[in-house]
Every structure is written in C-alpha cells, then in structure tokens.
Design an enzyme around this catalytic site. Structure first.
Site, mmCIF file in Angstrom:
data_model
loop_
_atom_site.group_PDB
_atom_site.id
_atom_site.type_symbol
_atom_site.label_atom_id
_atom_site.label_comp_id
_atom_site.label_asym_id
_atom_site.label_seq_id
_atom_site.Cartn_x
_atom_site.Cartn_y
_atom_site.Cartn_z
ATOM 1 N N LEU A 106 -21.789 14.398 -55.272
ATOM 2 C CA LEU A 106 -23.149 14.093 -55.586
ATOM 3 C C LEU A 106 -23.916 15.966 -55.187
ATOM 4 C CD1 LEU A 106 -24.182 11.887 -54.632
ATOM 5 C CD2 LEU A 106 -25.142 12.471 -52.738
ATOM 6 N N ASP A 107 -24.153 16.125 -56.446
ATOM 7 C CA ASP A 107 -24.697 17.542 -57.292
ATOM 8 C C ASP A 107 -25.776 17.673 -56.013
ATOM 9 O OD1 ASP A 107 -27.831 16.685 -58.073
ATOM 10 O OD2 ASP A 107 -26.342 15.964 -59.537
#
Length: 509
Positions: A106-107
């Site tokens: 999850l950036d």
C-alpha cells in the site's frame, strides 16, 4: 516437524513473508549448518538443522501467532523500516508488536487497511496472486470515466511491458462540474493480484489519474470504524473467516460458495447492474450481519445505531438510500412512478457505514427525512427495477458485516443473517414517535400517512414488508430506547460468531 522448503520455514518462524524470505535466501543471508544457501527450494527442518538468518538462530515457534489490522494513513510507508527514517506502519503499533510483518503493498500516498502478522504462511496466501484473494479499494479519479473505459481496465492493458488489469471496477458516484478540470468520480475497484501501483498505473494510462486511494477490504477483513493510524488485534473468528475466504477464492470453480467483492454474500436474485469482472454470489454469509427490520416509527434507526456502537460494527440505513433516490428524482423533476427512469438514480446514491447517505457527493441524511421525501420513497420503493440495483448495493455494503436496517433485510437482502430482529409498536406509538422526529407535526396526519405507507410496504409485489420466520419479534411500545437496545444487544451477543461488545460492556443474555 518434517522438512519443508526453506522460505516456508522462515515464514513460519515469523521472520518474514515467503516472498521476503526468498529474497533473503537469494542475497546469501541464510545458512543451514554453517553453509550459505541461495536456492529457495531447499528443504530443512529447524528441529534437526541449525538455520540462521543474518546470523541469528532460527528456532521453532513457541508462542501463539498474532494478527493485527491497521488503518494506514497517507504518508506512512508499508515497511518494517526505512533508510531515510520516514514514518512507517511499525511506528503506529506498540513496541511489543514491532516483530510483526506488514502484509502486502500500500504505497505512501494511499490509505487503508493493512494486515500485520507473524504468521508467514497466512501472509503468503494473502499476497500471492495464485490465491486470488480480492482486495477492495475506493478510488477518487479525475474526470467521468465512461463504461468502455472501465471495461478496458478490466480486460487489461500493457504498461511498461507488464500486463495490468483490474478485476472489477464500478462507478459509485460522479461529481460533475462545469469545469472539466474539476470533474471527479468515485470508483469501487477490486484486485485479486496486485502488481506495484497497479490501480494507479491502469487508470492513469486510461486518462483518469487517481487522486485518492483507500483500501477498505482484504478478503473478508473490513473495519470501517477504525480511525486512521489506529490498530486492533483480530479476533480468532476473523482470522478463520480470512482463511476460509482464501480457500474459497482459490477453489472458486469447485467450492459451493465463492468470494465476491472481497467477501462471501448471500445469493443474488439478479445480475447486479454496473458490475464488471469476475464475481459470483454465494450461498453463505460468513460475515456477521445483524438484520433490523420493521415498519416506520418502530425505532429501527435508533436501535441499529445503538447496536453498531455497542459492537463496533458498521451501520447501513438502507431506507435512507430509497429516500435519497426519491430526493434525487424530485430534484431532477423525474416521474417517480416511472420505474426504468427511477432505476438510474440509484447509481448516484452512496451509503455511509456510519448510517449516513450521500447523493452526488452531498450528504443528505437530514434532507431525506422530510415528509415529502418520505411520501416519494413510498412511490419509488415499489419498482422492481430500482430494487434490483439497490439490493446489489446493500449486499456489497454488508458483505463485510454490519448492522443493516430496512424493511426486507432479513427476508430478501440477507436471509442467512445470523441475527434477525423485527421491531414493531402499536400504531399510535409509532405515529407519536414519527411526529416528534418530524418537528412535532400533527399526529393525526402522520398516522394517516403511516397507514398508507404500511399498506404500500406490505402489499407491494417486490419484497413486501413482513417478518422473517426466524426473526426475533420485539414490540417496543412500552420500552424506552435504552431498554430496546439492551434487549436487542442481548440477542446479538447470544449469536454464534458475534463480536464482543466494545469496552467489554457486559450484556445479560
């Protein structure tokens, strides 16, 4: 224990996920009996051989595995540590949990649910594409994507030499604006694989860059009540539901039930409009759903809200979405008796898991309570075309569990809900309550309207109002609100798989 592949042994010890273990092996950081091993397929048994990772002896696990779900805020990295000392998800949990491993990507510019665990085998199954566990996201994008654009995203495109695709993409609501640069849309996106920044890369290439991205579901895991930056332990039942979701997703062609939109839901009677990609309905409801039904003025909203607060569950007011459709039609001058035209209005409505409702991005929770909107809701609720859309939306909303209130939740929407409660009260009591809710309107006028609404709801061909055979009937005429909530909460607490009350609140059964 029997010898197993080295990366699996390392993952089982809680040191790293299987993928990360493979990298450790390839980098020469793992030794078996003093010899560096660089091939992941090598088998080993920590009971027999000395296995070291970065010089530390790997020992068979003694304590129970731990599972944490965290709502990652924007700007926080999904990693154990960062050389540049930027904030990571590990900064958000106590020191005693720093040995856990964040599962999946999850950036930094995205937010939403992250699983942390020392169960390497489960982490592997959650992240590896072969298990096809769906993750669900809400994406706000620039512009108003057309149907053919979303179809293309689900068919797949090549970006930087990679074939990327979304498994499902659906417009929840559009935010039109006279200025093209300010037009926005909110999408629900499902991924079963998930390459690096796949959603952003696909939609950007197709001309609709992602402005906000929030993950709402990992398989069966969902927690809409978890504030950004907060975390909690998973209950054993939640871990088992996640394992079951993985089993169903992996064997989707053979299983008796299948995963849809990140969690099994009850059978749909129709194909849901606007749905793309692979997704089938299921015959089971592993998520914990409380169905609260009853006529107007019986106390559904107050009781549903109270139950949601006590058990930490999302709360969805399905009646509010019907009212919002009526409000949309009244604002647009649509004939509310024209089923096909009313049906299209449903796509502009979004239910909030805190019990609110949005129309074209505007919160209309108070506006839909107006008496004229209530009368309009009676007219639109009879259309089978509209219900076809709304029932699909309600099932998706509740597929991760929650308190669902309405007039046919226990009979049509979630017939397998583990707890069904049908609220009722004497007509004069219901009229008096509704009169207060609507600003002390004339009780006689309110009573006449409610009689007409009861006749319409009970006599309509599409999902009439009736008590499910297995629903608990509660006559609230002579109870205070707190007494009603307490009695309903006791029914919920007694059901198998019920979540514990928040704050360890004791509920007599």
């Amino acid at each position: 224990m029997a010898a197993e592949r080295l990366q699996k042994v390392i993952a089982a010890a809680g040191i790293a996920s299987r993928r990360a273990a493979e990298r450790l092996i390839a980098e020469g950081r793992v030794k078996i009996d003093g010899q560096v091993v660089r091939r992941p397929g090598v088998k080993a048994d920590p009971q027999v051989s000395e296995i070291r990772v970065d010089g530390q002896r790997l020992r068979p696990r003694q304590r129970p595995r731990r599972y944490v779900i965290l709502n990652k805020p924007i700007g926080c990295l999904t990693t154990r540590s960062d050389p540049k000392r930027r904030p990571t998800v590990m900064d958000l949990v106590p020191a005693g949990f720093r040995s856990l491993v964040p599962v999946g990507r999850l950036d930094g510019n995205s937010s939403g649910l992250i699983l942390l665990t020392d169960d390497g085998e489960l982490a592997y199954r959650v992240t590896h594409p072969r298990f096809r566990l769906p993750k669900v996201y809400l994406a706000t994008v620039r512009g108003l994507p057309e149907e053919k654009v979303l179809d293309r995203a689900c068919r797949g495109i090549r970006v930087d030499g990679q074939h990327l695709r979304l498994d499902r993409a659906e417009v929840l609501t559009r935010f039109p604006h006279r200025s093209e640069a300010k037009r926005r849309s909110r999408l629900m996106v499902t991924l079963r694989g998930g390459r690096n920044r796949e959603i952003r890369r696909v939609l950007s290439v197709l001309g609709h860059p992602v402005l906000e991205l929030h993950r709402t579901r990992i398989g069966s895991l969902v927690d809409t009540g978890l504030a950004p930056g907060r975390w909690r332990r998973l209950a054993p039942a939640e871990v088992e539901r996640l394992r079951e979701a993985i089993r169903l997703a992996t064997g989707r062609k053979k299983a008796t039930a299948a995963i849809r939109d990140g969690g099994p839901v009850v059978p749909a009677t129709t194909t849901e409009p606007g749905a793309r990609g692979r997704g089938t309905a299921s015959g089971v409801t592993p998520a914990f759903v409380v169905a609260v039904d009853g006529p107007a003025g019986s106390g559904k909203s107050s009781v549903a809200r109270g139950l949601a607060e006590r058990f930490g569950l999302p709360w969805f007011n399905t009646g509010a979405s019907v009212r919002a459709v009526a409000l949309a039609g009244m604002r647009a001058g649509v004939n509310l008796d024209d089923g096909p035209e009313v049906r299209g209005l449903a796509y502009r409505v979004v239910l909030d898991p805190a019990g609110g409702v949005y129309l074209d991005g505007e919160e209309v929770s108070r506006a839909v309570r107006a008496p004229e909107v209530s009368r309009g809701a009676s007219r639109v609720a009879v259309h089978p075309e509209l219900r076809e859309v709304l029932v699909g939306q309600w099932r998706r909303a509740g597929s991760g569990g929650g308190v669902m209130e309405g007039r046919d939740i226990g009979t049509v929407v979630f017939p397998d809900a583990p707890v069904k409660i049908f609220l009722d009260a004497r007509p004069e009591v219901r009229a008096a309550r509704r009169s207060v809710d609507e600003g002390d309107r004339d009780v006689g006028a309110v009573a006449a309207e409610m009689r007409r609404r009861d006749r319409t709801d009970s006599g309509r061909a599409a999902a009439p109002l009736r008590r499910a055979a297995d629903a608990h009937h509660l006559d609230t005429s002579d109870w205070t609100l707190e007494e009603t909530i307490h009695r309903a909460a006791a029914l919920v607490a007694a059901a198998p798989g019920a979540p514990p009350p928040k704050g360890s609140r004791e509920i007599s059964r």
